[in-house]
Design a protein around this motif. Structure first.
Motif, PDB file in Angstrom:
ATOM      1  N   ALA A  11       0.846  -1.208   0.000  1.00  8.92           N
ATOM      2  CA  ALA A  11       0.000   0.000   0.000  1.00  8.92           C
ATOM      3  C   ALA A  11       0.875   1.250   0.000  1.00  8.92           C
ATOM      4  O   ALA A  11       0.602   2.227  -0.715  1.00  8.92           O
ATOM      5  CB  ALA A  11      -0.929  -0.003   1.209  1.00  8.92           C
ATOM      6  N   LEU A  12       1.952   1.223   0.777  1.00  8.20           N
ATOM      7  CA  LEU A  12       2.869   2.366   0.849  1.00  8.20           C
ATOM      8  C   LEU A  12       3.495   2.614  -0.521  1.00  8.20           C
ATOM      9  O   LEU A  12       3.521   3.750  -0.998  1.00  8.20           O
ATOM     10  CB  LEU A  12       3.942   2.076   1.909  1.00  8.20           C
ATOM     11  N   MET A  13       3.967   1.569  -1.150  1.00  8.33           N
ATOM     12  CA  MET A  13       4.606   1.708  -2.459  1.00  8.33           C
ATOM     13  C   MET A  13       3.619   2.244  -3.502  1.00  8.33           C
ATOM     14  O   MET A  13       3.965   3.082  -4.326  1.00  8.33           O
ATOM     15  CB  MET A  13       5.185   0.359  -2.913  1.00  8.33           C
ATOM     16  N   ARG A  14       2.374   1.756  -3.430  1.00  6.38           N
ATOM     17  CA  ARG A  14       1.354   2.191  -4.395  1.00  6.38           C
ATOM     18  C   ARG A  14       1.033   3.678  -4.200  1.00  6.38           C
ATOM     19  O   ARG A  14       0.977   4.460  -5.152  1.00  6.38           O
ATOM     20  CB  ARG A  14       0.100   1.338  -4.214  1.00  6.38           C
ATOM     21  N   ARG A  15       0.842   4.087  -2.942  1.00  9.22           N
ATOM     22  CA  ARG A  15       0.511   5.491  -2.666  1.00  9.22           C
ATOM     23  C   ARG A  15       1.665   6.415  -3.053  1.00  9.22           C
ATOM     24  O   ARG A  15       1.457   7.509  -3.571  1.00  9.22           O
ATOM     25  CB  ARG A  15       0.157   5.673  -1.186  1.00  9.22           C
ATOM     26  N   LEU A  16       2.876   5.948  -2.790  1.00  8.95           N
ATOM     27  CA  LEU A  16       4.051   6.754  -3.118  1.00  8.95           C
ATOM     28  C   LEU A  16       4.150   6.968  -4.629  1.00  8.95           C
ATOM     29  O   LEU A  16       4.451   8.075  -5.092  1.00  8.95           O
ATOM     30  CB  LEU A  16       5.301   6.041  -2.588  1.00  8.95           C
ATOM     31  N   SER A  17       3.876   5.907  -5.388  1.00  4.24           N
ATOM     32  CA  SER A  17       3.983   6.035  -6.851  1.00  4.24           C
ATOM     33  C   SER A  17       2.932   7.013  -7.395  1.00  4.24           C
ATOM     34  O   SER A  17       3.192   7.728  -8.356  1.00  4.24           O
ATOM     35  CB  SER A  17       3.882   4.674  -7.533  1.00  4.24           C
ATOM     36  N   LEU A  18       1.754   7.072  -6.764  1.00  2.84           N
ATOM     37  CA  LEU A  18       0.719   8.031  -7.192  1.00  2.84           C
ATOM     38  C   LEU A  18       1.143   9.468  -6.900  1.00  2.84           C
ATOM     39  O   LEU A  18       0.835  10.387  -7.657  1.00  2.84           O
ATOM     40  CB  LEU A  18      -0.611   7.740  -6.480  1.00  2.84           C
ATOM     41  N   LEU A  19       1.870   9.660  -5.790  1.00  2.82           N
ATOM     42  CA  LEU A  19       2.317  11.006  -5.404  1.00  2.82           C
ATOM     43  C   LEU A  19       3.549  11.454  -6.194  1.00  2.82           C
ATOM     44  O   LEU A  19       3.883  12.642  -6.210  1.00  2.82           O
ATOM     45  CB  LEU A  19       2.639  11.050  -3.900  1.00  2.82           C
ATOM     46  N   LEU A  20       4.244  10.495  -6.828  1.00  2.99           N
ATOM     47  CA  LEU A  20       5.471  10.809  -7.574  1.00  2.99           C
ATOM     48  C   LEU A  20       5.346  10.333  -9.030  1.00  2.99           C
ATOM     49  O   LEU A  20       6.073   9.425  -9.463  1.00  2.99           O
ATOM     50  CB  LEU A  20       6.681  10.158  -6.899  1.00  2.99           C
ATOM     51  N   PRO A  21       4.422  10.924  -9.785  1.00  3.48           N
ATOM     52  CA  PRO A  21       4.186  10.439 -11.154  1.00  3.48           C
ATOM     53  C   PRO A  21       5.400  10.571 -12.069  1.00  3.48           C
ATOM     54  O   PRO A  21       5.517   9.853 -13.060  1.00  3.48           O
ATOM     55  CB  PRO A  21       3.024  11.313 -11.653  1.00  3.48           C
ATOM     56  N   GLY A  22       6.345  11.474 -11.734  1.00  2.00           N
ATOM     57  CA  GLY A  22       7.528  11.664 -12.578  1.00  2.00           C
ATOM     58  C   GLY A  22       8.640  10.654 -12.302  1.00  2.00           C
ATOM     59  O   GLY A  22       9.705  10.704 -12.918  1.00  2.00           O
ATOM     60  N   TYR A  23       8.380   9.726 -11.354  1.00  2.00           N
ATOM     61  CA  TYR A  23       9.428   8.777 -10.956  1.00  2.00           C
ATOM     62  C   TYR A  23       9.125   7.352 -11.391  1.00  2.00           C
ATOM     63  O   TYR A  23       7.981   6.900 -11.322  1.00  2.00           O
ATOM     64  CB  TYR A  23       9.616   8.800  -9.435  1.00  2.00           C
ATOM     65  N   LYS A  24      10.181   6.680 -11.818  1.00  2.00           N
ATOM     66  CA  LYS A  24      10.111   5.223 -11.976  1.00  2.00           C
ATOM     67  C   LYS A  24      10.389   4.663 -10.581  1.00  2.00           C
ATOM     68  O   LYS A  24      11.445   4.957 -10.003  1.00  2.00           O
ATOM     69  CB  LYS A  24      11.184   4.765 -12.966  1.00  2.00           C
ATOM     70  N   LEU A  25       9.468   3.893 -10.025  1.00  2.00           N
ATOM     71  CA  LEU A  25       9.584   3.431  -8.630  1.00  2.00           C
ATOM     72  C   LEU A  25       9.798   1.923  -8.585  1.00  2.00           C
ATOM     73  O   LEU A  25       9.063   1.168  -9.221  1.00  2.00           O
ATOM     74  CB  LEU A  25       8.291   3.808  -7.885  1.00  2.00           C
ATOM     75  N   ALA A  26      10.815   1.493  -7.859  1.00  2.00           N
ATOM     76  CA  ALA A  26      11.087   0.060  -7.700  1.00  2.00           C
ATOM     77  C   ALA A  26      11.828  -0.130  -6.384  1.00  2.00           C
ATOM     78  O   ALA A  26      12.217   0.840  -5.730  1.00  2.00           O
ATOM     79  CB  ALA A  26      11.940  -0.444  -8.861  1.00  2.00           C
ATOM     80  N   THR A  27      12.057  -1.371  -5.978  1.00  2.00           N
ATOM     81  CA  THR A  27      12.908  -1.604  -4.805  1.00  2.00           C
ATOM     82  C   THR A  27      14.354  -1.749  -5.282  1.00  2.00           C
ATOM     83  O   THR A  27      14.620  -1.869  -6.485  1.00  2.00           O
ATOM     84  CB  THR A  27      12.496  -2.882  -4.035  1.00  2.00           C
ATOM     85  N   THR A  28      15.295  -1.752  -4.336  1.00  2.00           N
ATOM     86  CA  THR A  28      16.722  -1.844  -4.694  1.00  2.00           C
ATOM     87  C   THR A  28      17.083  -3.206  -5.299  1.00  2.00           C
ATOM     88  O   THR A  28      18.182  -3.370  -5.830  1.00  2.00           O
ATOM     89  CB  THR A  28      17.629  -1.572  -3.476  1.00  2.00           C
TER      90      THR A  28
END
Length: 370
Positions: free
Chosen positions: A304-321
């Motif tokens: 849920a945290l990762m999903r919400r973060l990706s919505l707040l940061l549309p300009g970012y490619k989001l993944a784990t390390t």
């Protein structure tokens, strides 16, 4: 084959959810994770540590006892790690021990930070030299003593001409900004990570944490409460800055919730998750509205945290390390093995632009097993 260059990293963070021990080989110049082990913190010790994080009476006796107990626990984690990995103590050059933070007060007139877990005890019980007390040299140089992992992130994760953010979400969340130019690395604590969402579900449901953020997802965030939480002065401070459970703790949370007692508990949990996500996203967007973000620490596993973060940061490619070669669970442990290696090679390990220290410095002190 070159001879392995083994170091062990020991880490227990603000969330106190266990002692991570990692065995790392640096012989290739790049940290290679060989084996990892997490040692649970016994209930009585966890209660003692939590009590120690709140000001009270008879603290020095309690501190002295728990300092030794944490040292014994860290040593147990090392010995278990070595048993499982089949590596003998004589093959390990040194242990880098973060210790357990019980106070982090860098902004007082005479600032200080205090990590316990007696390194002499660890050295004696394992038969391996220990490098510990990494933060206080930086404080002595006028820095915050935190975060220390950005220097490690820079070495391992920076990529030329690529804007990257490494986000570590433990009890507190911190970011490292790697703009693709090694001279411009920045890093600081953004605020709460998992500590408030963990504290609230522990209080209400006696669960250690909100798995995948499911409980938060069953609620609806309250915009008035979120606005009030985000009005905390810490969020508008300029970096360098660092924080801990001294600021963001259960007492502060109860105070904030006093006017919101009518809210459903799952709505509060959802709002606390949003506090973590919004405080991270606000700071990241100010640095750069677009780029790549790689997440590590316990929060990386919260869907849920990762999903919400990706919505707040549309300009970012989001993944784990994981995507850039390091398991998110072990990044901080590996960083403290790296800090021990830096000490052994007499190399500086802090970034003054991150901590605010006057200069670079070799961090830590050595405690011989002999």
């Amino acid at each position: 084959m070159s001879q392995p260059e083994y170091y062990i990293g020991l880490m227990s963070g603000t969330s106190m959810d266990g002692v991570d021990a990692v065995l790392v080989d640096f012989s290739s110049g790049y940290p290679l994770l060989v084996y990892a082990h997490t040692e649970a913190i016994p209930e009585h010790l966890l209660k003692g540590l939590q009590r120690l994080c709140q000001p009270s009476t008879d603290e020095i006796n309690r501190l002295g006892r728990i300092d030794r107990s944490v040292g014994l626990l860290f040593a147990k984690a090392v010995n278990q790690l070595l048993t499982h990995s089949g590596v003998s103590p004589s093959e390990v050059i040194a242990i880098g021990s973060h210790g357990q933070t019980v106070r982090h007060m860098p902004n007082l007139e005479v600032g200080f930070t205090l990590q316990i877990g007696d390194p002499n005890t660890i050295a004696v019980e394992t038969g391996i030299d220990v490098i510990a007390d990494f933060r206080r040299k930086d404080i002595a140089l006028g820095g915050q003593g935190a975060p220390l992992v950005p220097a490690f992130h820079q070495q391992v994760f920076a990529k030329n001409d690529t804007s990257r953010v490494i986000l570590n979400i433990g009890g507190i969340a911190n970011i490292t900004y790697l703009p693709g130019d090694s001279n411009q690395v920045l890093g600081f604590d953004t605020g709460p990570g998992n500590n408030l969402i963990d504290a609230f579900i522990q209080q209400v449901q006696q669960q250690p944490f909100d798995k995948d953020g499911k409980w938060a997802e069953s609620g609806t965030s309250n915009p008035d409460l979120l606005k009030q939480l985000l009005s905390h002065a810490y969020f508008s401070l300029q970096y360098p800055k660092s924080t801990g459970r001294e600021l963001f703790n259960q007492a502060w949370l109860e105070q904030q919730l006093s006017e919101f007692s009518h809210l459903d508990e799952e709505d509060i949990q959802s709002t606390l998750l949003d506090l973590t996500c919004h405080s991270i996203a606000n700071d990241v967007t100010k640095l750069n509205p677009q780029g790549e973000m790689y997440v590590c620490g316990g929060g990386a596993l919260n869907k849920a945290l990762m999903r919400r973060l990706s919505l707040l940061l549309p300009g970012y490619k989001l993944a784990t390390t994981t995507e850039i070669g390091v398991d998110p669970k072990w990044v901080e442990g590996i960083a403290f093995a790296w800090l021990a290696m830096r000490y052994e090679h007499h190399l500086p390990a802090n970034l003054p632009a991150v901590t605010g220290a006057r200069r670079e410095a070799v961090l830590g002190g050595k405690f011989s097993a002999k």
